[in-house]
Design a protein around this motif. Structure first.
Motif, PDB file in Angstrom:
ATOM      1  N   ALA A   1       0.894  -1.401   0.126  1.00  0.00           N
ATOM      2  CA  ALA A   1       0.060   0.088   0.049  1.00  0.00           C
ATOM      3  C   ALA A   1       0.856   1.186  -0.053  1.00  0.00           C
ATOM      4  N   GLN A   2       2.023   1.353   0.766  1.00  0.00           N
ATOM      5  CA  GLN A   2       2.768   2.313   0.901  1.00  0.00           C
ATOM      6  C   GLN A   2       3.589   2.565  -0.465  1.00  0.00           C
ATOM      7  N   LEU A   3       4.039   1.367  -1.114  1.00  0.00           N
ATOM      8  CA  LEU A   3       4.612   1.296  -2.395  1.00  0.00           C
ATOM      9  C   LEU A   3       3.716   2.054  -3.481  1.00  0.00           C
ATOM     10  N   LYS A   4       2.236   1.352  -3.477  1.00  0.00           N
ATOM     11  CA  LYS A   4       1.436   1.908  -4.461  1.00  0.00           C
ATOM     12  C   LYS A   4       1.463   3.548  -4.300  1.00  0.00           C
ATOM     13  N   SER A   5       1.137   4.146  -2.940  1.00  0.00           N
ATOM     14  CA  SER A   5       0.894   5.363  -2.733  1.00  0.00           C
ATOM     15  C   SER A   5       2.299   6.297  -3.652  1.00  0.00           C
ATOM     16  N   LEU A   6       3.390   5.830  -2.894  1.00  0.00           N
ATOM     17  CA  LEU A   6       4.670   6.231  -3.455  1.00  0.00           C
ATOM     18  C   LEU A   6       4.621   6.525  -4.808  1.00  0.00           C
ATOM     19  N   LEU A   7       4.396   5.596  -5.745  1.00  0.00           N
ATOM     20  CA  LEU A   7       4.417   5.519  -7.158  1.00  0.00           C
ATOM     21  C   LEU A   7       3.498   6.359  -7.624  1.00  0.00           C
ATOM     22  N   SER A   8       2.081   6.077  -7.090  1.00  0.00           N
ATOM     23  CA  SER A   8       0.979   7.174  -7.502  1.00  0.00           C
ATOM     24  C   SER A   8       1.335   8.517  -7.274  1.00  0.00           C
ATOM     25  N   TYR A   9       2.197   8.992  -6.564  1.00  0.00           N
ATOM     26  CA  TYR A   9       2.744  10.487  -6.339  1.00  0.00           C
ATOM     27  C   TYR A   9       3.521  10.938  -7.378  1.00  0.00           C
ATOM     28  N   HIS A  10       3.617   9.965  -8.437  1.00  0.00           N
ATOM     29  CA  HIS A  10       4.740  10.232  -9.456  1.00  0.00           C
ATOM     30  C   HIS A  10       3.766  10.447 -10.652  1.00  0.00           C
TER      31      HIS A  10
END
Length: 161
Positions: free
Chosen positions: A88-97
């Protein structure tokens, strides 16, 4: 040249043009365009791990500010390990890009844009130089069928909620 030879030459030129268009980077979605870029192997793996590949193959359009492999090397190993454990944190970080809509370098204006993660990114342009937060765009306007990719020199970290 007789009419038959002229028609054959025209058809051959048309087929060559269509084949060239079909194999151009703009005919592939963002997920495949980033996978084909040798600077983005880490991003591609993380996009797969986070389950974002289908989104980046979707209709879009999207603009992706894609951290290079060198950008990911700047992150502490412990941070990458933590992201690998927390999808979930990985998806959040990548979605921020990722930003909804296609934003070419020519269209970038000073200001902010909303990311798929929900937070805003600050964009700045001076001449041909574009920055995203504190990252510099290294390679701009990589075409994709569903948007555009800009390779950046840092991994962007979303603000804490």
């Amino acid at each position: 040249m007789n009419r038959t030879n002229w028609l054959l030459a025209c058809c051959a030129a048309l087929v060559a043009t269509l084949i060239g268009c079909a194999s151009s980077p703009a005919s592939t979605p963002i997920a495949d365009a980033t996978a084909a870029n040798p600077q983005l192997t880490t991003l591609n793996k993380l996009v797969q791990d986070a389950g974002l590949a289908n989104t980046l193959r979707g209709a879009g359009p999207y603009t992706v500010f894609a951290p290079s492999d060198e950008a990911f090397k700047q992150l502490p190993k412990a941070t990458l390990d933590a992201l690998a454990q927390d999808k979930a944190q990985l998806k959040s970080l990548l979605s921020y890009h990722v930003v909804a809509g296609k934003l070419s370098t020519a269209e970038v204006q000073n200001g902010s844009v909303k990311t798929l993660q929900g937070a805003a990114l600050a964009l700045s342009k001076a001449g041909s130089y574009v920055t995203v937060e504190d990252a510099m765009v290294l390679q701009s306007d990589v075409p994709a069928s569903n948007g555009v990719v800009h390779v950046i020199d840092r991994v962007l970290v979303p603000p804490k909620k």
